[in-house]
Design an enzyme around this catalytic site. Sequence first.
Site, PDB file in Angstrom:
ATOM      1  N   HIS A 257      55.549  64.297 -95.374  1.00  0.00           N
ATOM      2  CA  HIS A 257      54.546  64.679 -96.491  1.00  0.00           C
ATOM      3  C   HIS A 257      53.133  65.020 -96.449  1.00  0.00           C
ATOM      4  O   HIS A 257      52.663  66.045 -96.990  1.00  0.00           O
ATOM      5  CB  HIS A 257      55.023  63.461 -97.042  1.00  0.00           C
TER       6      HIS A 257
ATOM      7  N   ALA B  63      77.581  57.663 -97.467  1.00  0.00           N
ATOM      8  CA  ALA B  63      77.400  57.944 -98.543  1.00  0.00           C
ATOM      9  C   ALA B  63      77.069  56.309 -99.118  1.00  0.00           C
ATOM     10  O   ALA B  63      77.109  56.613-100.914  1.00  0.00           O
ATOM     11  CB  ALA B  63      78.811  58.658 -98.725  1.00  0.00           C
TER      12      ALA B  63
ATOM     13  N   GLU C 232      51.166  54.213-103.039  1.00  0.00           N
ATOM     14  CA  GLU C 232      51.967  53.619-103.506  1.00  0.00           C
ATOM     15  C   GLU C 232      51.385  51.811-104.310  1.00  0.00           C
ATOM     16  O   GLU C 232      51.100  51.470-103.292  1.00  0.00           O
ATOM     17  CB  GLU C 232      53.222  53.511-102.687  1.00  0.00           C
TER      18      GLU C 232
HETATM   19  C1  BG6 Z   1      59.562  58.488 -98.109  1.00  0.00           C
HETATM   20  C2  BG6 Z   1      58.679  57.207 -97.153  1.00  0.00           C
HETATM   21  O1  BG6 Z   1      59.469  59.279 -97.190  1.00  0.00           O
HETATM   22  O2  BG6 Z   1      58.580  58.555 -99.278  1.00  0.00           O
HETATM   23  C3  BG6 Z   1      59.110  56.170 -98.315  1.00  0.00           C
HETATM   24  O3  BG6 Z   1      60.054  56.477 -96.235  1.00  0.00           O
HETATM   25  C4  BG6 Z   1      57.698  56.324 -99.030  1.00  0.00           C
HETATM   26  O4  BG6 Z   1      58.297  55.055 -97.117  1.00  0.00           O
HETATM   27  C5  BG6 Z   1      58.709  57.323-100.696  1.00  0.00           C
HETATM   28  O5  BG6 Z   1      57.405  55.226 -99.966  1.00  0.00           O
HETATM   29  C6  BG6 Z   1      57.541  58.190-101.633  1.00  0.00           C
HETATM   30  O6  BG6 Z   1      57.368  59.108-101.844  1.00  0.00           O
HETATM   31  P1  BG6 Z   1      58.034  59.157-103.537  1.00  0.00           P
HETATM   32  O7  BG6 Z   1      58.759  60.566-104.528  1.00  0.00           O
HETATM   33  O8  BG6 Z   1      58.052  57.792-104.159  1.00  0.00           O
HETATM   34  O9  BG6 Z   1      56.561  59.483-103.765  1.00  0.00           O
END
Ligand code: BG6
Length: 490
Positions: free
Chosen positions: A242, A18, A218
């Site tokens: 993802h 938490a 990113e």
């Molecule tokens: C996370 C990864 O699962 O997803 C990170 O561990 C990444 O490294 C992130 O930055 C990206 O998520 P979002 O929602 O910002 O695209």
Amino acid sequence: MVARVITVDPFDIVVFGATGDLAKRKLLPALYERDLAGQIPPDARIIGVSRRPMSRGEFQELARDSVEDRDGIDTIEAQRLARFLDRVDYVAVDAVSDEGWTDLKARLSEGGDRVRVFYLAVGPDLFDDICSRIGAHGLVTPQSRVVVEKPVGKNLASARKVNEAVGRVFPEDSIFRIDHYLGKETVQNLMALRFANALFEPVWNNAHIDHVQITVAESIGTAGRAGYYDTAGALRDMVQNHILQLLCLVAMEPPVSMDADAVRDEKLKVLKALVPIDERSAPHLTVRGQYRSGASAGGAVPGYLEELGSPESDTETFVALRAEIANWRWAGVPFYLRTGKRLPSRVSEIVVAFRPIPHSVFDGQAGPIMANRLVIRLQPDEGVKLWLMIKDPGPGGMRLQHVPLDMSFAEAFGVRNPDAYERLLMDVVRGNQTLFMRRDEVEAAWKWIDPILEAWRNSHEPPKPYTAGTWGPSASIALIERDGRTWMDD
Ligand code: BG6
């Protein structure tokens, strides 16, 4: 337009870890937003748990800070925030000893037989300890669920161990393996687009689709998580979960319903149909990169090794892959996947590139005829664009232009886009697993990823360097250009 809100049943959520980053950045703000929207019943409780001794008041302060610090919000209603903080409680519990567990049990028993959510916002090395103590202390009730954060393992063998440890205490239908990409609004829209419109399904196959691109870029670096990231790398951190989930939603057959298992059965079939990439094919089908210092988001940024504080690391911060799905619908259609840190901008999108027209009736004056493409933009500026050829307006003959039919969700609906965690947390309380990964899916994804990791390991080739603020190593461009195609920007 106002979003419809259906109140969930009363619940207690116990957040392990938490005081950690995920709880502060995502979980507490998401619960606050749902509370604000009126979705959380008055007597629901949020019980923070970690090893650190802390009073309830101190944890409430931490929760207050996390709500006030979150992005994109400038006004907080003091009264609403106070009501939220009133739900927040704290118990110090040691995951690796029996300390604190009887206190937690006593606190939970006050809630009776309501829905009980155990959220494991901790590293996977603690999953086994925490789950077995939850079991041993008799905290599991018929209405209990456990939420497991990624990474579920580092490879197939460790993923199985994690799954077995959690499965010894919780039945599969109460295990929620979270992949927050599935909670993103546009990802769900992908299913709406495919299965609530008659238009796309007849052309959603290798007869009409030339290829698919999935980019999750990113601009940030490791954002203070270099320690974890260096043990993972882009393939494990982003592709195994993802990106493969996005690929599944694009490629799966229509499920018989939106029932969790119906959807997950179809996704699993896609994962099983992925053509394996092995030592022989990996050099042609994969590219791994690592950023060097450069410029990003308008300023100079250090390279990965400087961020890590180590002169050496072979961890990839960028990966590009050419995947194929061996089934009737997709045979011969490449899926180009790429993700990386310190790329020029934060953009996630899926491009479905259709085949060119078979024959042009227009003369050379009309200009080139570009193939149609459907672009599903996950972030930022969530929306859908369908690129079409139309006639250039006005007199002067038939000249053609490639233009998008452009739907921005923000403009079309004018509602705040909820964070993925808001949706997913409420789904956990409701017991809806549709947007969560089943055990066999996670393991099938690792089964495809493992040989790539092994091929990289055995090649002893370091990742290719790229300058921060660029689109990765030039080999990524070569990967797609070899096939006569290019990465598309939108
Ligand atoms: C996370 C990864 O699962 O997803 C990170 O561990 C990444 O490294 C992130 O930055 C990206 O998520 P979002 O929602 O910002 O695209």
